[in-house]
Design a protein around this motif. Sequence first.
Motif, PDB file in Angstrom:
ATOM      1  N   VAL A   1       0.809  -1.223   0.000  1.00 28.71           N
ATOM      2  CA  VAL A   1       0.000   0.000   0.000  1.00 28.71           C
ATOM      3  C   VAL A   1       0.841   1.272   0.000  1.00 28.71           C
ATOM      4  O   VAL A   1       0.298   2.370  -0.113  1.00 28.71           O
ATOM      5  CB  VAL A   1      -0.953   0.033   1.221  1.00 28.71           C
ATOM      6  CG1 VAL A   1      -1.844  -1.182   1.242  1.00 28.71           C
ATOM      7  CG2 VAL A   1      -0.187   0.172   2.528  1.00 28.71           C
ATOM      8  N   VAL A   2       2.167   1.153   0.129  1.00 29.17           N
ATOM      9  CA  VAL A   2       3.017   2.344   0.186  1.00 29.17           C
ATOM     10  C   VAL A   2       2.880   3.205  -1.060  1.00 29.17           C
ATOM     11  O   VAL A   2       2.612   4.411  -0.958  1.00 29.17           O
ATOM     12  CB  VAL A   2       4.492   1.963   0.436  1.00 29.17           C
ATOM     13  CG1 VAL A   2       5.400   3.180   0.236  1.00 29.17           C
ATOM     14  CG2 VAL A   2       4.663   1.436   1.845  1.00 29.17           C
ATOM     15  N   PRO A   3       3.052   2.667  -2.294  1.00 25.63           N
ATOM     16  CA  PRO A   3       2.915   3.536  -3.471  1.00 25.63           C
ATOM     17  C   PRO A   3       1.520   4.122  -3.622  1.00 25.63           C
ATOM     18  O   PRO A   3       1.370   5.255  -4.070  1.00 25.63           O
ATOM     19  CB  PRO A   3       3.273   2.605  -4.649  1.00 25.63           C
ATOM     20  CG  PRO A   3       3.121   1.222  -4.120  1.00 25.63           C
ATOM     21  CD  PRO A   3       3.441   1.294  -2.667  1.00 25.63           C
ATOM     22  N   ILE A   4       0.508   3.352  -3.218  1.00 28.05           N
ATOM     23  CA  ILE A   4      -0.863   3.864  -3.293  1.00 28.05           C
ATOM     24  C   ILE A   4      -1.041   5.007  -2.300  1.00 28.05           C
ATOM     25  O   ILE A   4      -1.596   6.069  -2.621  1.00 28.05           O
ATOM     26  CB  ILE A   4      -1.885   2.749  -3.000  1.00 28.05           C
ATOM     27  CG1 ILE A   4      -1.782   1.644  -4.049  1.00 28.05           C
ATOM     28  CG2 ILE A   4      -3.305   3.312  -2.970  1.00 28.05           C
ATOM     29  CD1 ILE A   4      -2.669   0.440  -3.772  1.00 28.05           C
ATOM     30  N   GLY A   5      -0.553   4.820  -1.074  1.00 20.94           N
ATOM     31  CA  GLY A   5      -0.693   5.835  -0.038  1.00 20.94           C
ATOM     32  C   GLY A   5       0.055   7.111  -0.359  1.00 20.94           C
ATOM     33  O   GLY A   5      -0.467   8.219  -0.181  1.00 20.94           O
ATOM     34  N   LEU A   6       1.286   6.990  -0.831  1.00 22.18           N
ATOM     35  CA  LEU A   6       2.072   8.173  -1.179  1.00 22.18           C
ATOM     36  C   LEU A   6       1.482   8.873  -2.404  1.00 22.18           C
ATOM     37  O   LEU A   6       1.485  10.109  -2.483  1.00 22.18           O
ATOM     38  CB  LEU A   6       3.528   7.780  -1.435  1.00 22.18           C
ATOM     39  CG  LEU A   6       4.311   7.315  -0.198  1.00 22.18           C
ATOM     40  CD1 LEU A   6       5.707   6.868  -0.587  1.00 22.18           C
ATOM     41  CD2 LEU A   6       4.388   8.419   0.857  1.00 22.18           C
ATOM     42  N   GLY A   7       0.962   8.085  -3.359  1.00 21.05           N
ATOM     43  CA  GLY A   7       0.286   8.681  -4.503  1.00 21.05           C
ATOM     44  C   GLY A   7      -0.964   9.433  -4.078  1.00 21.05           C
ATOM     45  O   GLY A   7      -1.250  10.534  -4.578  1.00 21.05           O
ATOM     46  N   PHE A   8      -1.700   8.860  -3.133  1.00 17.31           N
ATOM     47  CA  PHE A   8      -2.900   9.502  -2.589  1.00 17.31           C
ATOM     48  C   PHE A   8      -2.533  10.849  -1.956  1.00 17.31           C
ATOM     49  O   PHE A   8      -3.185  11.874  -2.208  1.00 17.31           O
ATOM     50  CB  PHE A   8      -3.527   8.583  -1.539  1.00 17.31           C
ATOM     51  CG  PHE A   8      -4.783   9.122  -0.903  1.00 17.31           C
ATOM     52  CD1 PHE A   8      -6.031   8.752  -1.385  1.00 17.31           C
ATOM     53  CD2 PHE A   8      -4.724   9.973   0.190  1.00 17.31           C
ATOM     54  CE1 PHE A   8      -7.197   9.237  -0.799  1.00 17.31           C
ATOM     55  CE2 PHE A   8      -5.874  10.460   0.776  1.00 17.31           C
ATOM     56  CZ  PHE A   8      -7.119  10.091   0.287  1.00 17.31           C
ATOM     57  N   ALA A   9      -1.478  10.851  -1.145  1.00 22.33           N
ATOM     58  CA  ALA A   9      -1.044  12.078  -0.476  1.00 22.33           C
ATOM     59  C   ALA A   9      -0.601  13.119  -1.493  1.00 22.33           C
ATOM     60  O   ALA A   9      -0.900  14.313  -1.349  1.00 22.33           O
ATOM     61  CB  ALA A   9       0.097  11.766   0.490  1.00 22.33           C
ATOM     62  N   ALA A  10       0.124  12.683  -2.526  1.00 18.56           N
ATOM     63  CA  ALA A  10       0.599  13.605  -3.551  1.00 18.56           C
ATOM     64  C   ALA A  10      -0.565  14.232  -4.318  1.00 18.56           C
ATOM     65  O   ALA A  10      -0.572  15.434  -4.600  1.00 18.56           O
ATOM     66  CB  ALA A  10       1.530  12.877  -4.516  1.00 18.56           C
TER      67      ALA A  10
END
Length: 238
Positions: free
Chosen positions: A184-193
């Motif tokens: 979920v890290v890339p999804i979460g960081l993409g969400f934040a971005a």
Amino acid sequence: ASTGLGAVPFYFIREVHENWLGMSNAIAAGMMISASLGLLFEAFIENDTTTQVGTSTAILVGFWGGVGFIKLSEHVIGDINHESFLDMKSMDARRICLIMAVMTVHSFSEGVAIGVSYHSQALGAFITTTLAIHNIPEGLALSIVLIPRGMSKTATTIWCVCSSIPQPMMAVPAYFFVDYFRVVVPIGLGFAAGAMGYVAVFELYVEAKETLSSTKAFTYTFLSGMFMAFLQAYIASS
């Protein structure tokens, strides 16, 4: 806690002039846009080839999810009685709600990134140090938005610190359950971005152009964004 250091410069400024509002919006927009790009970079650093979901796809899904979250938040926050909220004008209160929500929510993703990165001690130390220093200009960006709109310096400092609390909260479980959180890290960081970038462009930058000329708004945004980018690059190369 390092986010609170971003509010320190304002303790040496006795009065924030009204003309600061447009300039502060442009500066905060530039810093937040640069921070959004930095989050996308972090997402690629955290890439794990063993995950079933492609990193690029996961980041895009997260990014547009973040944009959708802000659009939904705008409707929800729009139903709140802003006249009594923080004793501010409706539009100011709405933007503050959005910005505080974005800065707090994106800390959850960064906390997961910290915990997951510690499967490699060297990478973990690098990510933690980078985010600790990175939090200072994020606190500055938040302070630049809140203080000119009438929030006290003490309350601003507290909000800056609170916006980063999710980082340690999420880092611990992410470390112990790294196999579950890694995906979920890339999804979460993409969400934040996506969430941060949307607010920066369509809220702060748009408002900056209402009080500044388009040339000045773009110049302040570009210069602050470049400053943030060079700072992040310097941290990464240290």
